[in-house]
Motif scaffolding. Sequence first.
Motif, PDB file in Angstrom:
ATOM      1  N   ASP A 331       0.863  -1.184   0.000  1.00 31.39           N
ATOM      2  CA  ASP A 331       0.000   0.000   0.000  1.00 31.39           C
ATOM      3  C   ASP A 331       0.897   1.231   0.000  1.00 31.39           C
ATOM      4  OD1 ASP A 331      -1.755   2.061   0.412  1.00 31.39           O
ATOM      5  OD2 ASP A 331      -2.873   1.086   2.021  1.00 31.39           O
ATOM      6  N   PRO A 332       0.931   2.012  -1.086  1.00 31.94           N
ATOM      7  CA  PRO A 332       1.843   3.159  -1.133  1.00 31.94           C
ATOM      8  C   PRO A 332       1.495   4.252  -0.133  1.00 31.94           C
ATOM      9  CG  PRO A 332       0.357   3.183  -3.023  1.00 31.94           C
ATOM     10  CD  PRO A 332       0.136   1.883  -2.311  1.00 31.94           C
ATOM     11  N   ASP A 333       0.273   4.232   0.384  1.00 30.91           N
ATOM     12  CA  ASP A 333      -0.161   5.271   1.324  1.00 30.91           C
ATOM     13  C   ASP A 333      -0.086   4.823   2.772  1.00 30.91           C
ATOM     14  OD1 ASP A 333      -0.821   7.002  -0.809  1.00 30.91           O
ATOM     15  OD2 ASP A 333      -2.730   5.950  -1.074  1.00 30.91           O
ATOM     16  N   ALA A 336       2.627   0.601   6.976  1.00 23.93           N
ATOM     17  CA  ALA A 336       2.335  -0.540   7.833  1.00 23.93           C
ATOM     18  C   ALA A 336       1.671  -1.684   7.076  1.00 23.93           C
ATOM     19  CB  ALA A 336       1.450  -0.109   8.996  1.00 23.93           C
ATOM     20  N   ARG A 337       1.399  -1.494   5.772  1.00 27.82           N
ATOM     21  CA  ARG A 337       0.794  -2.544   4.950  1.00 27.82           C
ATOM     22  C   ARG A 337       1.737  -2.869   3.782  1.00 27.82           C
ATOM     23  NH1 ARG A 337      -4.216  -4.118   5.369  1.00 27.82           N
ATOM     24  NH2 ARG A 337      -4.430  -4.466   3.118  1.00 27.82           N
ATOM     25  N   PRO A 338       2.820  -3.611   4.079  1.00 25.72           N
ATOM     26  CA  PRO A 338       3.761  -3.973   3.015  1.00 25.72           C
ATOM     27  C   PRO A 338       3.221  -5.101   2.161  1.00 25.72           C
ATOM     28  CG  PRO A 338       4.423  -5.000   5.048  1.00 25.72           C
ATOM     29  CD  PRO A 338       3.208  -4.166   5.380  1.00 25.72           C
ATOM     30  N   ALA A 339       3.957  -5.421   1.095  1.00 24.88           N
ATOM     31  CA  ALA A 339       3.583  -6.547   0.233  1.00 24.88           C
ATOM     32  C   ALA A 339       3.762  -7.853   0.988  1.00 24.88           C
ATOM     33  CB  ALA A 339       4.434  -6.541  -1.030  1.00 24.88           C
ATOM     34  N   LEU A 340       2.879  -8.815   0.700  1.00 29.31           N
ATOM     35  CA  LEU A 340       2.912 -10.117   1.346  1.00 29.31           C
ATOM     36  C   LEU A 340       2.773 -11.225   0.303  1.00 29.31           C
ATOM     37  CD1 LEU A 340       0.464  -9.463   4.333  1.00 29.31           C
ATOM     38  CD2 LEU A 340       2.957  -9.384   4.404  1.00 29.31           C
TER      39      LEU A 340
END
Length: 624
Positions: A331-333, A336-340
């Motif tokens: 999530d670029p914004d 705390a929500r990286p790629a998984l």
Amino acid sequence: MPEYLTPGVYVEETSFRSRSVEGVPTSTFGMTGRTAYGPVPYTLPDGTRVLPAPTLVTSFTEYERAFGGLQIRGDECQLAYGARAFFSNGGRRLYVSRVFPFVETAGPAPVIDAGANFASLDLPAPGAPLLRWRARWPGSAGAAISVAVTMRRGKNAVTTGAGGTPQLTGVQPGAAVEVVPAAGGGRPTTIPDGRLPTPANVRIVARQADGTLGYRDGQNVRPVAAGTAAFHLTLAVTVRSGDRVDTYNELELDDEHPRALAHVLQAADPADEFSMVWYQEVDPPAPQPAPAPGARLAALLGTGRGEFLFLGGGGDGTPLTAADLKGRTADPDNLARPALGLGALAEVEDISIVAVPDTVTLGLADQKTAVDDLIGHCQDLRYRMAIVDPPRDSSLSEVRQFRAQFDTKYAALYYPWVRITDPTRRPDPGVPVRLLDLPPSGYVAGIYARSTIERGVHKAPANEVVLGINDFTTNVTYGRQAVLNPEGVNALRFFEGRARRVWGARTMSSDPEWKYVNVRRLFNYLEASIDRSTQWAVFEPNNERLWASIRQTVEDFLIATWRTGALLGTKPEEAFFVRCDRTTMTQNDLDNGRLICLIGVAPTYPAEFVIFRIGQFTADARRN
């Protein structure tokens, strides 16, 4: 052209050769799935944020250090066995994206439940801890980690300076020292070996306003008192899990020191990338003051005999689903929500082979969904090849039904599973050997890598020996393969005197142009290499000079490729063509900033059917 404003002599460098195209790596493997332990992105409720990227390992020893062993709570870790198979069959580079389905607390904004996922150890006791050892990564394997802390007492750090003023030497701000009365009569001050420091005597070194060293006292710094001795206290932390032992020496107690325990063993980006634990100081509830350094030191040392204390708690999360394996893109914004999952592998450009062995642990419907996600991953990224595992215990009819659900040129299916001796069991002459059935993707990926390294990407990864196995779970005979091969199911077969081999090189595509794995991988290699090596052309003047440079660059690369035997033809003109001129672009293309280069190559296809025709003839017959 450059500006020349001042009279003089200008010496400039220029190039009279075309730019080169560097071939991309084609043997790098990527896997995602569950592991016993190891790096995975997370953010704890206290704000601790750990965001590792997919981890590169170059041997199974490195894999074990990063991700643990072959089992998760007594069950086979399919990804670990796949990694072991990959390296045993000639693989050299593996990226692993760990998947962990966290247990989250309920509520309007769910957060990770630290206790349900991470093992930990409270010191000095649960309920009112001063500090906490935490498993750095989630999983039940954290409960097998134990920690021991020992102390070393250095020599007296107090000396007499000019004018008889006592001063500290040999220590830095943040160092912990034990302050005791100095011995009188010129005798050296000594402390019996093994005696623990009295907590009230422990001080933290700090710098005074005049630059000299003293002892921290709340917000102030007190000078060194006359008639005292100070002994430097350093710590050694030993972390143990099974046969693995990590030792961290010369650690300091306070955060101000660069070798502070909280820095060297921090959660995010520690000195040891694969450290198993991290150190956390627990903030007391308001309005209680922070614990004194002596109390923290006493909690760390315990009895001072260096006993190993085990972490407790932790878990392996919720049941794995196809959505967990697919993961998400970053999530670029929201950092705390990286790629998984597969989304994390998408961020690594070097990967050219992908597999997800954990698909076999799902139900048939979920396995189909997970394989679709894997195929979609390769199609979206274009330069990757997926290796698909069939369902466990599939019969001939069942694997054909499974294969019939897919049509893609970016994946290949191999059948049957392989059987090995259980490496986690010690041999016992009185007990039958325990055998394990495993999916073949890790073994096939290693053969892909081995064939590419030894022969090139254009060589079909077939007629290659499968190493490290006892047998196949099903005997694929000549007649059975006659059914499987036309449908794009690659057989693993045993040949008397020639060992167990991969005996097929077909994709799961219905398009005859993309029937063979090596043709697809050759085009992946050509396209990715040209793509990466011609980025310099963007925003260059779009004219004949640029077109000629592009043609020369691509032709030089294709000639080198043809010379390796990857392309057909006895001369370059028969093997490929490159066009980039007015015949490939209209004025409309030029007006809209488009440069179009047309490339055609003639790949070599594998000799899948070798036919010798033999007949009788009489001695006086004429042969044409």
